[in-house]
Design a protein around this motif. Structure first.
Motif, PDB file in Angstrom:
ATOM      1  N   ILE A  82       3.777   0.107  -3.980  1.00 42.07           N
ATOM      2  CA  ILE A  82       4.099  -0.813  -3.012  1.00 42.07           C
ATOM      3  C   ILE A  82       3.726  -0.462  -1.690  1.00 42.07           C
ATOM      4  CG2 ILE A  82       5.985  -2.252  -4.646  1.00 42.07           C
ATOM      5  CD1 ILE A  82       7.856  -0.419  -2.975  1.00 42.07           C
ATOM      6  N   SER A  83       3.769  -1.428  -0.532  1.00 37.48           N
ATOM      7  CA  SER A  83       3.458  -0.978   0.683  1.00 37.48           C
ATOM      8  C   SER A  83       4.433  -0.190   1.371  1.00 37.48           C
ATOM      9  CB  SER A  83       3.229  -2.228   1.570  1.00 37.48           C
ATOM     10  OG  SER A  83       4.565  -2.965   1.755  1.00 37.48           O
ATOM     11  N   ILE A 137       8.211   9.126   2.718  1.00 36.28           N
ATOM     12  CA  ILE A 137       7.845   7.487   3.029  1.00 36.28           C
ATOM     13  C   ILE A 137       6.590   7.472   4.019  1.00 36.28           C
ATOM     14  CG2 ILE A 137       8.451   5.154   3.389  1.00 36.28           C
ATOM     15  CD1 ILE A 137      10.955   5.730   1.930  1.00 36.28           C
ATOM     16  N   VAL A 138       6.935   7.854   5.105  1.00 34.62           N
ATOM     17  CA  VAL A 138       6.049   8.112   6.199  1.00 34.62           C
ATOM     18  C   VAL A 138       4.449   8.546   5.871  1.00 34.62           C
ATOM     19  CG1 VAL A 138       5.407   8.837   8.626  1.00 34.62           C
ATOM     20  CG2 VAL A 138       7.700   7.843   8.061  1.00 34.62           C
ATOM     21  N   ALA A 139       4.785   9.783   4.875  1.00 38.50           N
ATOM     22  CA  ALA A 139       3.715  10.352   4.648  1.00 38.50           C
ATOM     23  C   ALA A 139       2.764   9.806   3.619  1.00 38.50           C
ATOM     24  CB  ALA A 139       4.060  12.049   4.222  1.00 38.50           C
ATOM     25  N   ALA A 140       3.299   9.256   2.818  1.00 40.61           N
ATOM     26  CA  ALA A 140       2.741   8.299   2.012  1.00 40.61           C
ATOM     27  C   ALA A 140       1.886   6.984   2.542  1.00 40.61           C
ATOM     28  CB  ALA A 140       3.318   7.804   0.924  1.00 40.61           C
ATOM     29  N   GLY A 141       2.591   6.815   3.614  1.00 37.86           N
ATOM     30  CA  GLY A 141       2.146   5.394   4.284  1.00 37.86           C
ATOM     31  C   GLY A 141       0.960   5.965   5.359  1.00 37.86           C
ATOM     32  N   GLU A 143      -1.114   8.325   4.378  1.00 31.70           N
ATOM     33  CA  GLU A 143      -2.184   8.690   3.244  1.00 31.70           C
ATOM     34  C   GLU A 143      -2.582   7.339   3.073  1.00 31.70           C
ATOM     35  OE1 GLU A 143      -2.375  10.430  -1.316  1.00 31.70           O
ATOM     36  OE2 GLU A 143      -1.116  11.720   0.338  1.00 31.70           O
ATOM     37  N   ALA A 144      -1.971   6.182   2.946  1.00 30.56           N
ATOM     38  CA  ALA A 144      -2.429   4.894   2.469  1.00 30.56           C
ATOM     39  C   ALA A 144      -3.206   4.157   3.775  1.00 30.56           C
ATOM     40  CB  ALA A 144      -1.341   4.117   2.021  1.00 30.56           C
ATOM     41  N   GLY A 145      -3.191   4.845   4.991  1.00 31.42           N
ATOM     42  CA  GLY A 145      -3.633   4.187   6.367  1.00 31.42           C
ATOM     43  C   GLY A 145      -2.915   3.106   6.716  1.00 31.42           C
ATOM     44  N   GLU A 146      -1.385   3.175   6.405  1.00 35.11           N
ATOM     45  CA  GLU A 146      -0.550   1.975   6.851  1.00 35.11           C
ATOM     46  C   GLU A 146       0.324   2.318   7.900  1.00 35.11           C
ATOM     47  OE1 GLU A 146       0.212  -0.012   2.236  1.00 35.11           O
ATOM     48  OE2 GLU A 146       1.726   1.317   3.103  1.00 35.11           O
ATOM     49  N   PHE A 189      11.488  -4.707  11.314  1.00 37.85           N
ATOM     50  CA  PHE A 189      11.296  -4.242  12.468  1.00 37.85           C
ATOM     51  C   PHE A 189      10.875  -3.009  12.815  1.00 37.85           C
ATOM     52  CE2 PHE A 189      12.752  -1.731  16.471  1.00 37.85           C
ATOM     53  CZ  PHE A 189      12.144  -2.650  17.472  1.00 37.85           C
ATOM     54  N   VAL A 190      11.489  -1.956  12.158  1.00 35.87           N
ATOM     55  CA  VAL A 190      11.165  -0.515  12.093  1.00 35.87           C
ATOM     56  C   VAL A 190       9.686  -0.329  11.407  1.00 35.87           C
ATOM     57  CG1 VAL A 190      12.171   0.583  10.244  1.00 35.87           C
ATOM     58  CG2 VAL A 190      12.091   1.698  12.224  1.00 35.87           C
ATOM     59  N   ALA A 191       9.743  -0.923  10.380  1.00 36.26           N
ATOM     60  CA  ALA A 191       8.053  -0.938   9.621  1.00 36.26           C
ATOM     61  C   ALA A 191       7.096  -1.415  10.138  1.00 36.26           C
ATOM     62  CB  ALA A 191       8.237  -1.776   8.275  1.00 36.26           C
ATOM     63  N   GLU A 192       7.421  -2.540  11.154  1.00 43.13           N
ATOM     64  CA  GLU A 192       6.391  -3.088  12.048  1.00 43.13           C
ATOM     65  C   GLU A 192       6.170  -2.041  13.169  1.00 43.13           C
ATOM     66  OE1 GLU A 192       6.218  -6.603  15.259  1.00 43.13           O
ATOM     67  OE2 GLU A 192       6.793  -7.212  13.075  1.00 43.13           O
TER      68      GLU A 192
END
Length: 197
Positions: A82-83, A137-141, A143-146, A189-192
């Motif tokens: 998941i994202s 979670i941040v590190a995986a994001g 790596e995924a370019g998100e 909000f924080v994800a954005e």
């Protein structure tokens, strides 16, 4: 394989923590005595002190247990395709759902932990452990370019934790706080805020 003696120690520890959860929820931290906990766990007062130095040590053990559960949840989220946004939303949602199920207990434990950590300085190690899980979670994001790269990953994890902790305080202080709605809004909000622009 765990020896019978070791299993008995684990069982006693679990009974003491379970008794503490029930009593802290029912009568509050300040009104619960070591004797109350020992009696409910069906052990002697001396046995209680073989496991914990006092109620604050029980509180710290309960929080460590919560952090273990958080780590397990992050493990599960990391194993799901998941994202980053969805991972953050689900993490925040977990607290919201638990607070609906166990409002008295979570209000008590978060209040007492804040008090205890401020007095003892023990909060730093717990905060670090919390942020290490968010950093996964941040590190995986990343790596995924998100996730944005113009701030250090730890800073982004700390910002997620800051919003999470603030929402916990708002929930604790305001009986009208809609925990499900506000935690979802805070998570989005924080994800954005940390997303690639």
């Amino acid at each position: 394989m765990v020896s019978k003696r070791e299993q008995n120690k684990r069982d006693t520890n679990d009974r003491l923590l379970s008794a503490s959860r029930v009593l802290f929820s029912a009568q509050g931290f300040a009104s619960t005595t070591v004797e109350d906990i020992a009696e409910r766990a069906e052990v002697s007062r001396a046995t209680f002190f073989n496991y914990f130095q006092g109620k604050d040590a029980v509180l710290e053990a309960l929080h460590s247990d919560h952090l273990d559960q958080l780590a397990s949840m992050v493990d599960k989220l990391m194993g799901t395709p998941i994202s980053t946004t969805d991972r953050i939303v689900k993490l925040f949602e977990d607290f919201a759902l638990q607070s609906v199920k166990h409002p008295r207990y979570l209000r008590m434990v978060t209040t007492e932990l804040e008090r205890d950590f401020a007095a003892s300085g023990a909060g730093a190690s717990h905060d670090k452990r919390f942020h290490v899980e968010l950093l996964r979670i941040v590190a995986a994001g990343l790596e995924a370019g998100e996730v944005r790269t113009d701030y250090p990953p730890l800073f982004l994890a700390q910002m997620i934790g800051g919003v999470y902790g603030t929402l916990v305080r708002f929930w604790r202080q305001d009986a009208e706080f809609d925990v499900l709605v506000e935690f979802d809004r805070g998570a989005r909000f924080v994800a954005e805020s940390i997303a690639v622009r």
